[in-house]
Design a protein around this motif. Structure first.
Motif, PDB file in Angstrom:
ATOM      1  N   THR A 162       0.842  -1.199   0.000  1.00  0.00           N
ATOM      2  CA  THR A 162       0.000   0.000   0.000  1.00  0.00           C
ATOM      3  C   THR A 162       0.882   1.256   0.000  1.00  0.00           C
ATOM      4  OG1 THR A 162      -0.119   0.038   2.418  1.00  0.00           O
ATOM      5  CG2 THR A 162      -1.832  -1.183   1.253  1.00  0.00           C
ATOM      6  N   GLU A 163       0.412   2.285  -0.669  1.00  0.00           N
ATOM      7  CA  GLU A 163       1.183   3.532  -0.778  1.00  0.00           C
ATOM      8  C   GLU A 163       1.499   4.091   0.605  1.00  0.00           C
ATOM      9  OE1 GLU A 163      -0.926   4.846  -4.973  1.00  0.00           O
ATOM     10  OE2 GLU A 163      -1.504   5.848  -3.108  1.00  0.00           O
ATOM     11  N   GLU A 188       2.283  -0.895  -6.396  1.00  0.00           N
ATOM     12  CA  GLU A 188       1.694  -0.113  -5.311  1.00  0.00           C
ATOM     13  C   GLU A 188       0.181  -0.013  -5.477  1.00  0.00           C
ATOM     14  OE1 GLU A 188       3.827   3.005  -3.163  1.00  0.00           O
ATOM     15  OE2 GLU A 188       4.834   3.289  -5.092  1.00  0.00           O
ATOM     16  N   PRO A 195      -3.442   1.732  -3.711  1.00  0.00           N
ATOM     17  CA  PRO A 195      -3.848   2.787  -2.782  1.00  0.00           C
ATOM     18  C   PRO A 195      -4.382   2.190  -1.486  1.00  0.00           C
ATOM     19  CG  PRO A 195      -5.442   2.580  -4.574  1.00  0.00           C
ATOM     20  CD  PRO A 195      -4.318   1.643  -4.895  1.00  0.00           C
ATOM     21  N   ASP A 236      -8.699   2.390  -0.304  1.00  0.00           N
ATOM     22  CA  ASP A 236      -9.485   2.597  -1.518  1.00  0.00           C
ATOM     23  C   ASP A 236      -9.737   1.207  -2.111  1.00  0.00           C
ATOM     24  OD1 ASP A 236     -10.446   3.043  -4.050  1.00  0.00           O
ATOM     25  OD2 ASP A 236      -8.752   4.271  -4.728  1.00  0.00           O
ATOM     26  N   GLY A 270      -9.989   1.036  -6.010  1.00  0.00           N
ATOM     27  CA  GLY A 270      -8.712   1.348  -6.657  1.00  0.00           C
ATOM     28  C   GLY A 270      -7.732   0.194  -6.494  1.00  0.00           C
ATOM     29  N   ALA A 271      -7.671  -0.365  -5.283  1.00  0.00           N
ATOM     30  CA  ALA A 271      -6.739  -1.476  -5.031  1.00  0.00           C
ATOM     31  C   ALA A 271      -7.153  -2.698  -5.845  1.00  0.00           C
ATOM     32  CB  ALA A 271      -6.717  -1.795  -3.538  1.00  0.00           C
ATOM     33  N   TYR A 276     -11.934  -2.154   3.548  1.00  0.00           N
ATOM     34  CA  TYR A 276     -10.736  -2.225   2.707  1.00  0.00           C
ATOM     35  C   TYR A 276     -10.019  -3.567   2.898  1.00  0.00           C
ATOM     36  CZ  TYR A 276      -6.134  -1.074   0.795  1.00  0.00           C
ATOM     37  OH  TYR A 276      -4.964  -1.083   0.083  1.00  0.00           O
ATOM     38  N   ASP A 297      -5.101   8.262   4.307  1.00  0.00           N
ATOM     39  CA  ASP A 297      -4.119   7.533   3.501  1.00  0.00           C
ATOM     40  C   ASP A 297      -2.880   8.423   3.336  1.00  0.00           C
ATOM     41  OD1 ASP A 297      -4.884   9.514   1.751  1.00  0.00           O
ATOM     42  OD2 ASP A 297      -5.911   8.182   0.361  1.00  0.00           O
ATOM     43  N   ARG A 321      -1.818  10.047   0.730  1.00  0.00           N
ATOM     44  CA  ARG A 321      -2.069  11.307   0.000  1.00  0.00           C
ATOM     45  C   ARG A 321      -2.554  12.392   0.963  1.00  0.00           C
ATOM     46  NH1 ARG A 321      -6.148  14.105  -1.741  1.00  0.00           N
ATOM     47  NH2 ARG A 321      -7.662  12.594  -0.984  1.00  0.00           N
TER      48      ARG A 321
END
Ligand code: PMP
Length: 441
Positions: free
Chosen positions: A150-151, A189, A191, A194, A197-198, A230, A380, A382
């Protein structure tokens, strides 16, 4: 970064001996700290000794400890039961090399009993070792080479673990130098927090991915808790795609009796553990499904297992004895008590943010608390990058000047040695520091 001048002056006036000894140490040890994450602005405090939730430095200051040895000391410093277990074991054996009876068995059993996902356990020394072992086992089991992470995660210092894991530095802007060429090609990688997205990325690369490695609470990235949705999605997608799901519980194991996996009700294939499980001594472990763990079992492979992870100090008897004493007293009741204190602090920080109309808020789970000053809630990496790091660092420095010890990165960690009075004292001091710094009026 602009540090508050008055607080810097106060810090320097309080810590002259620390400065002197730190300069001396730095002559032969880079950073002046023999081991882990040391740095503290304006300079580190040199600690003399510690007991329970208290730390004394070389200048005679006494601090409330909210760093707990970097996530290690769940019962605080020099816990009496752990000390007795260590002293007892010092009279019996320290390090055999071959199998001994019965410390390794007892610590493994404590972990197996706590986590239904863990059939078998193997011991190592550091969290990095444990994650490297889990990655290797996953590659052997699947025949695939890539690892999804994960990021903003942190899993240790090995090359493959470091990609994308630049703590406090934006990994899109900077990559750690010195990694083996092509390592970045082995990492996918995804997110954090998410699920869609993952899932989309995992679906795209699934045929090449051996394992998804995830922290149920991103620790070094700022104590950011995953959502149950998640983690469950990661479970569902990895099962579908034949990917091994590894929970890195090096930091999170003490959030609940059965670790974060029990809290979230999600079952990984492999779990890596470290920090607290050694009761303050170096100890880490990989645990998980029997078929995966048996890739390290000579008897299952005519004496030639595909992976024979030889860790000289894995299972060191003093570490095992300390770990047993630590886990035996980490009862469900103790988890509940310390978690209630954690919730009190998290709610208290959020309430202060609302009351003063400043974007201060907390993240975390159980005894793991993150402090953020960000326009959006941090969920996260970001959103973590939106944090006003200067304000956070200044708050942490002001707290040190008020005798609250922690890292400067915005996290507060609780041990069972802390009680209500210390938590109340912390909250009052935290609010006071916001005033001292002129951040609220
Ligand atoms: N995993 C996580 C989640 C960590 O936070 C850390 C260290 N902070 C590690 C692994 C690596 O552990 P070690 O420093 O013992 O190698």
């Amino acid at each position: 970064m602009q540090l508050n001048e008055a607080e810097v002056a106060k810090f320097r006036a309080r810590n002259p001996r620390s400065k002197e000894l730190w300069e001396k140490t730095k002559e032969i040890i880079p950073t002046g700290h023999g081991g882990g994450m040391g740095y503290f602005l304006p300079h580190p405090i040199m600690v003399d000794h510690a007991k329970g939730c208290w730390i004394w430095d070389v200048d005679g200051n006494r601090y409330l400890d909210m760093r707990i040895g970097d996530w290690v000391l769940i019962h605080g410093h020099c816990d009496d039961d752990i000390r007795d277990a260590v002293m007892h074991q010092m009279e019996r054996s320290v390090q055999i090399g071959g199998p001994e009876w019965d410390l390794g068995y007892r610590l493994a059993k404590l972990l197996v009993d706590r986590m239904p996902s863990v059939d078998k356990v193997r011991f190592f020394v550091s969290g990095t070792d444990a994650n490297m072992c889990a990655v290797r086992v996953s590659r052997i089991a699947t025949g695939r080479m890539k690892i999804a992470k994960t990021e903003g995660s942190y899993h240790g210092t090995a090359d493959v673990l470091l990609i994308g894991s630049t703590i406090l530095r934006d990994p899109t802007q900077w990559e750690p130098p010195g990694l083996l060429t092509g390592t970045d090609k082995e990492v996918v990688e995804i997110p954090f927090n998410d699920p869609d997205g993952a899932e989309a990325i995992l679906e795209r690369h699934g045929a090449d991915i051996a394992a998804v490695l995830v922290e149920p609470v991103q620790g070094a990235a700022g104590m950011i808790e995953a959502t149950g949705e998640y983690l469950q999605r990661l479970r569902d997608v990895t099962t579908k795609l034949g990917i091994i799901l590894i929970f890195d519980e090096v930091v999170t194991l003490p959030v609940a009796y059965g670790g974060a996996q029990a809290h979230f009700g999600v079952t990984p294939d492999l779990t890596t553990m470290g920090k607290a499980i050694g009761g303050g001594l170096p100890c880490s472990a990989v645990g998980g499904r029997a078929d995966l763990m048996d890739l390290m079992e000579p008897d299952a492979h005519d004496g030639q297992p595909p992976f024979n992870p030889m860790a000289t100090f894995g299972g060191n008897q003093i570490a095992m004895a300390a770990g047993i004493a630590c886990l035996e007293k980490l009862t469900p009741q103790e988890h509940d008590r310390v978690n209630a204190l954690g919730i009190k602090i998290m709610k208290g920080i959020d309430e202060i943010g609302r009351r003063y109309e400043i974007p201060v808020h907390s993240t975390g789970l159980g005894h793991l608390i993150g402090l953020h000053w960000a326009p959006e809630r941090v969920v996260d990496f970001r959103t973590r990058l939106l944090d006003d790091r200067e304000k956070v660092v200044n708050i942490m420095m002001a707290l040190v000047n008020e005798d609250i010890y922690q890292t400067y990165t915005g996290m507060f960690l609780l041990s069972t040695a802390i009680g209500e009075p210390e938590v109340d004292h912390f909250m009052t001091t935290f609010e006071k520091c916001l005033h001292t710094l002129g951040y609220v009026s």
